[in-house]
Design an enzyme around this catalytic site. Sequence first.
Site, PDB file in Angstrom:
ATOM      1  N   TYR A 146       0.713  -1.310  -0.144  1.00 58.47           N
ATOM      2  CA  TYR A 146      -0.151   0.110  -0.018  1.00 58.47           C
ATOM      3  C   TYR A 146       0.926   1.262  -0.014  1.00 58.47           C
ATOM      4  O   TYR A 146       0.236   2.343  -0.279  1.00 58.47           O
ATOM      5  CB  TYR A 146      -1.018   0.098   1.256  1.00 58.47           C
ATOM      6  N   LYS A 195       3.728 -15.048   2.591  1.00 59.56           N
ATOM      7  CA  LYS A 195       3.787 -15.898   1.148  1.00 59.56           C
ATOM      8  C   LYS A 195       5.046 -16.311   0.758  1.00 59.56           C
ATOM      9  O   LYS A 195       5.537 -15.921  -0.234  1.00 59.56           O
ATOM     10  CB  LYS A 195       3.002 -15.208   0.380  1.00 59.56           C
ATOM     11  N   ASP A 227      -2.685 -18.263   2.283  1.00 57.71           N
ATOM     12  CA  ASP A 227      -3.986 -18.618   1.718  1.00 57.71           C
ATOM     13  C   ASP A 227      -4.369 -19.851   2.702  1.00 57.71           C
ATOM     14  O   ASP A 227      -5.640 -19.877   3.022  1.00 57.71           O
ATOM     15  CB  ASP A 227      -3.571 -19.401   0.332  1.00 57.71           C
ATOM     16  N   ASP A 251      -4.765  -6.621   6.498  1.00 62.16           N
ATOM     17  CA  ASP A 251      -6.008  -5.946   5.831  1.00 62.16           C
ATOM     18  C   ASP A 251      -7.258  -7.004   5.728  1.00 62.16           C
ATOM     19  O   ASP A 251      -8.245  -6.879   6.125  1.00 62.16           O
ATOM     20  CB  ASP A 251      -5.796  -5.163   4.714  1.00 62.16           C
ATOM     21  N   ASP A 255     -10.308  -8.337   8.532  1.00 61.95           N
ATOM     22  CA  ASP A 255     -11.679  -8.341   8.079  1.00 61.95           C
ATOM     23  C   ASP A 255     -12.283  -9.835   8.166  1.00 61.95           C
ATOM     24  O   ASP A 255     -13.602 -10.015   8.634  1.00 61.95           O
ATOM     25  CB  ASP A 255     -12.104  -7.707   6.757  1.00 61.95           C
TER      26      ASP A 255
END
Length: 360
Positions: A146, A195, A227, A251, A255
């Site tokens: 980001y 990852k 994942d 992020d 959520d």
Amino acid sequence: MNLNIVCIPGDGIGPEIVTEAKRVLDAVAEKYGHKMQYKDILMGGASIDVHGVPLTDEAVADAKAADAVLMGSIGGNTSTSPWYKLAPNLRPEAGLLAIRKALNLFANLRPAVLYDELSAACPLKEEISAAGFDMMIMRELTGGLYFGDRKTVEENGVRKAIDTLTYDENEIRRIAIKGFDIAMKRRKKVTSVDKANVLDSSRLWRAVVNEVAKDYPEVTLEHMLVDNCAMQLVRDPAQFDVILTENMFGDILSDEASMVTGSIGMLASASLNDTKFGLYEPSHGSAPDIAGQDIANPIATVLSASMMLRYTFDMDKEADAIDNAVKQVLKEGYRTVDIMSEGCTKVGCRKMGELLAERV
Ligand code: NAD
């Protein structure tokens, strides 16, 4: 102890829920012999209405001078509020981004707890939710994808977009230290999510987390691919204590974790810098649709205040008193409208705050 707290009531339900959090903090202060000193500052729409900007330099200076900041929420109805006719840098949310930057808040903490009494709101199968869960997601907030360089170019008539994901070892180390410190106050397990089978940034992440882990022999560390973590959160959320991860993965996972609790009015959060300072706020927004009606659930803000006591002031027993008051009030069947279920007693925002303060 004197606690020097800046409060940002903000917009919408913000002033109502912050009032109740202060009520509960005052009860803690009385019981344990502390002194709470509050200073309210304006941010978001409330600041735009008075100063024409969502955050003033004076407000930032006040926040910096405090031990911690307790916030309600900012923003209005994004379709109808005149605040959203302003340029993006003058809208309410710009105040939040600016204060996070000014205070160097690089670590975001989001607990996801399933309370026995609210398990019916959990969207998971009963055989999974029955085990309950109580996890903390520690997300890096100021680096990664980001904040990397980005551009969109056209090459031979084909549009191409480039985003870069960068982390240096210092950025990883400081968030990893926070994650392990938090784990030491909890069940002493860190799941570091990356990852590393694909990304160089993740391989560096894993290496640095392993280095930091050497200083925390009591903490069990495991690594998990993002994942797999997304799957495990809905398959077996009880396995997690602290999930430590980078910005974008955090992020998405935070959520997901909050969704599986099923109750938006119960979710606290904190953003920390590399001192004990933090900004504590509920995960939900300013709920303009229910503002001023005394029906908002103040528990997310009250639990954010509890996190403030635990992580900024190291007042674990005082924080436990708040967390236990929340459990007790739920056990006694009191509910605000957002978590109401059959057979329970419906109460408003103020009454919920009073009940919590009494139970403390
Ligand atoms: P929201 O979280 O404010 O509301 C979503 C829904 O949940 C609404 O129906 C609301 O009534 C309900 N709700 C939220 N908190 C509740 C509580 N404590 N008790 C009972 N019900 C509650 O999200 P939104 O409607 O998308 O956003 C409203 C405004 O909040 C926008 O301006 C948005 O930008 C802002 N916002 C601010 C923050 C922040 O300050 N950190 C975070 C998210 C959204």
